[in-house]
Design a protein around this motif. Sequence first.
Motif, PDB file in Angstrom:
ATOM      1  N   ILE A 273       4.793  21.832  44.182  1.00  0.00           N
ATOM      2  CA  ILE A 273       5.590  22.848  43.491  1.00  0.00           C
ATOM      3  C   ILE A 273       7.037  22.383  43.338  1.00  0.00           C
ATOM      4  O   ILE A 273       7.659  22.567  42.284  1.00  0.00           O
ATOM      5  CB  ILE A 273       5.508  24.193  44.241  1.00  0.00           C
ATOM      6  N   VAL A 274       7.580  21.764  44.379  1.00  0.00           N
ATOM      7  CA  VAL A 274       8.954  21.272  44.293  1.00  0.00           C
ATOM      8  C   VAL A 274       9.078  20.211  43.207  1.00  0.00           C
ATOM      9  O   VAL A 274      10.005  20.234  42.381  1.00  0.00           O
ATOM     10  CB  VAL A 274       9.406  20.704  45.659  1.00  0.00           C
TER      11      VAL A 274
ATOM     12  N   TYR B 296       4.453  28.541  33.712  1.00  0.00           N
ATOM     13  CA  TYR B 296       3.556  27.580  33.079  1.00  0.00           C
ATOM     14  C   TYR B 296       2.933  26.635  34.104  1.00  0.00           C
ATOM     15  O   TYR B 296       1.735  26.351  34.061  1.00  0.00           O
ATOM     16  CB  TYR B 296       4.305  26.757  32.029  1.00  0.00           C
ATOM     17  N   MET B 297       3.747  26.151  35.036  1.00  0.00           N
ATOM     18  CA  MET B 297       3.298  25.052  35.881  1.00  0.00           C
ATOM     19  C   MET B 297       2.544  25.476  37.124  1.00  0.00           C
ATOM     20  O   MET B 297       1.693  24.726  37.615  1.00  0.00           O
ATOM     21  CB  MET B 297       4.488  24.186  36.289  1.00  0.00           C
ATOM     22  N   LEU B 298       2.827  26.657  37.680  1.00  0.00           N
ATOM     23  CA  LEU B 298       2.157  27.008  38.926  1.00  0.00           C
ATOM     24  C   LEU B 298       0.640  27.038  38.786  1.00  0.00           C
ATOM     25  O   LEU B 298      -0.066  26.521  39.660  1.00  0.00           O
ATOM     26  CB  LEU B 298       2.667  28.340  39.464  1.00  0.00           C
ATOM     27  N   PRO B 299       0.074  27.617  37.719  1.00  0.00           N
ATOM     28  CA  PRO B 299      -1.390  27.522  37.572  1.00  0.00           C
ATOM     29  C   PRO B 299      -1.879  26.072  37.548  1.00  0.00           C
ATOM     30  O   PRO B 299      -2.930  25.765  38.117  1.00  0.00           O
ATOM     31  CB  PRO B 299      -1.654  28.234  36.235  1.00  0.00           C
TER      32      PRO B 299
ATOM     33  N   ARG C  67      -4.223  29.973  33.750  1.00  0.00           N
ATOM     34  CA  ARG C  67      -2.953  30.470  33.235  1.00  0.00           C
ATOM     35  C   ARG C  67      -3.165  31.779  32.464  1.00  0.00           C
ATOM     36  O   ARG C  67      -2.383  32.717  32.578  1.00  0.00           O
ATOM     37  CB  ARG C  67      -2.309  29.401  32.350  1.00  0.00           C
ATOM     38  N   GLY C  68      -4.235  31.846  31.680  1.00  0.00           N
ATOM     39  CA  GLY C  68      -4.530  33.068  30.940  1.00  0.00           C
ATOM     40  C   GLY C  68      -4.862  34.227  31.859  1.00  0.00           C
ATOM     41  O   GLY C  68      -4.436  35.360  31.622  1.00  0.00           O
TER      42      GLY C  68
ATOM     43  N   SER D 224      -3.886  15.850  31.666  1.00  0.00           N
ATOM     44  CA  SER D 224      -4.277  17.166  31.180  1.00  0.00           C
ATOM     45  C   SER D 224      -3.036  17.951  30.784  1.00  0.00           C
ATOM     46  O   SER D 224      -1.899  17.509  30.979  1.00  0.00           O
ATOM     47  CB  SER D 224      -5.043  17.928  32.270  1.00  0.00           C
ATOM     48  N   SER D 225      -3.278  19.130  30.240  1.00  0.00           N
ATOM     49  CA  SER D 225      -2.165  20.014  29.875  1.00  0.00           C
ATOM     50  C   SER D 225      -1.805  20.966  31.006  1.00  0.00           C
ATOM     51  O   SER D 225      -1.238  22.032  30.767  1.00  0.00           O
ATOM     52  CB  SER D 225      -2.522  20.813  28.615  1.00  0.00           C
ATOM     53  N   ALA D 226      -2.141  20.585  32.245  1.00  0.00           N
ATOM     54  CA  ALA D 226      -1.844  21.438  33.391  1.00  0.00           C
ATOM     55  C   ALA D 226      -0.343  21.594  33.609  1.00  0.00           C
ATOM     56  O   ALA D 226       0.129  22.648  34.043  1.00  0.00           O
ATOM     57  CB  ALA D 226      -2.496  20.873  34.653  1.00  0.00           C
ATOM     58  N   PHE D 227       0.433  20.536  33.271  1.00  0.00           N
ATOM     59  CA  PHE D 227       1.859  20.555  33.566  1.00  0.00           C
ATOM     60  C   PHE D 227       2.754  20.497  32.331  1.00  0.00           C
ATOM     61  O   PHE D 227       3.949  20.775  32.430  1.00  0.00           O
ATOM     62  CB  PHE D 227       2.210  19.386  34.494  1.00  0.00           C
ATOM     63  N   ILE D 228       2.184  20.109  31.211  1.00  0.00           N
ATOM     64  CA  ILE D 228       2.999  19.999  30.005  1.00  0.00           C
ATOM     65  C   ILE D 228       2.120  20.298  28.797  1.00  0.00           C
ATOM     66  O   ILE D 228       0.955  19.894  28.764  1.00  0.00           O
ATOM     67  CB  ILE D 228       3.615  18.585  29.892  1.00  0.00           C
ATOM     68  N   PRO D 229       2.624  21.038  27.830  1.00  0.00           N
ATOM     69  CA  PRO D 229       1.813  21.360  26.645  1.00  0.00           C
ATOM     70  C   PRO D 229       1.387  20.100  25.900  1.00  0.00           C
ATOM     71  O   PRO D 229       2.141  19.139  25.783  1.00  0.00           O
ATOM     72  CB  PRO D 229       2.751  22.226  25.795  1.00  0.00           C
TER      73      PRO D 229
END
Length: 250
Positions: A34-35, A55-58, A211-212, A181-186
């Motif tokens: 997370i940091v 956006y990023m926590l999920p 995220r949804g 993946s798009s887990a951290f950036i669109p």
Amino acid sequence: MISQSLTLTWRSLIPLKNSPGQLLAMLLQPVFMIVVFVYLFGGAAGGDRSQAVLYMLPGVLVQVALMATIATGMNLATDIGNGVFDRFRTMPIARLSPLAGRILADLVTMLITVTISVLIGYVVGFRVQTSPLEALAGLGLVLLFTMALSWGSAWIGLAAKSVTSMQAMSTAVLLPLTFGSSAFIPATDLPGWLTTWMSINPVSHLAAALRGFMVGGLQAADVWITFGWTAALLALFVPLALRAYNRRVR
């Protein structure tokens, strides 16, 4: 077999209380993730920390859960190397109970890690934007997918010659899945070829579904694609893991 598997699940969990290093790692991994992704790379998700957290926590939750599956193969490789499964073989228990108990135990520790990640997310400002039931459904989807992936980790652990080689192989598989993946950036912020890979990457759909469920804007396609990948992983790796287990434990 069910009661025996649950007993062996508890047997696998008991050592945690005598292993402060492992417990500390469970606590520090989500903190570190997370940091790094929220505070250091947060600007890539929308320009401010509050949007970055949403956006990023999920994505962090998904990555933490996926990386935790490595423990399944590592623990199996360790137990087989130490002769634990040879001792189980002499007991009047179902042949597959030790394997099922190991996977269930790691699923419990994975749940603990995800719960810790959610709590840390709340500390840094994340708030569920949907209902509690929707958020729980999203976390359940993550655990379901990672449970299926744990069978893949179990197969690698049973097929690998050592714990070190198992860890290296699992990491080589998981890193492209998570960071590609798009887990951290669109995906729209990346080159076309990488966008194509992200569109078929199951982790992208899993992160988007979570995220949804937690933030809003859920797309049913992400959920169904995740279910499809879960079924495919189970269909592929359960038979492979069982065959490798039968070969190693005779």
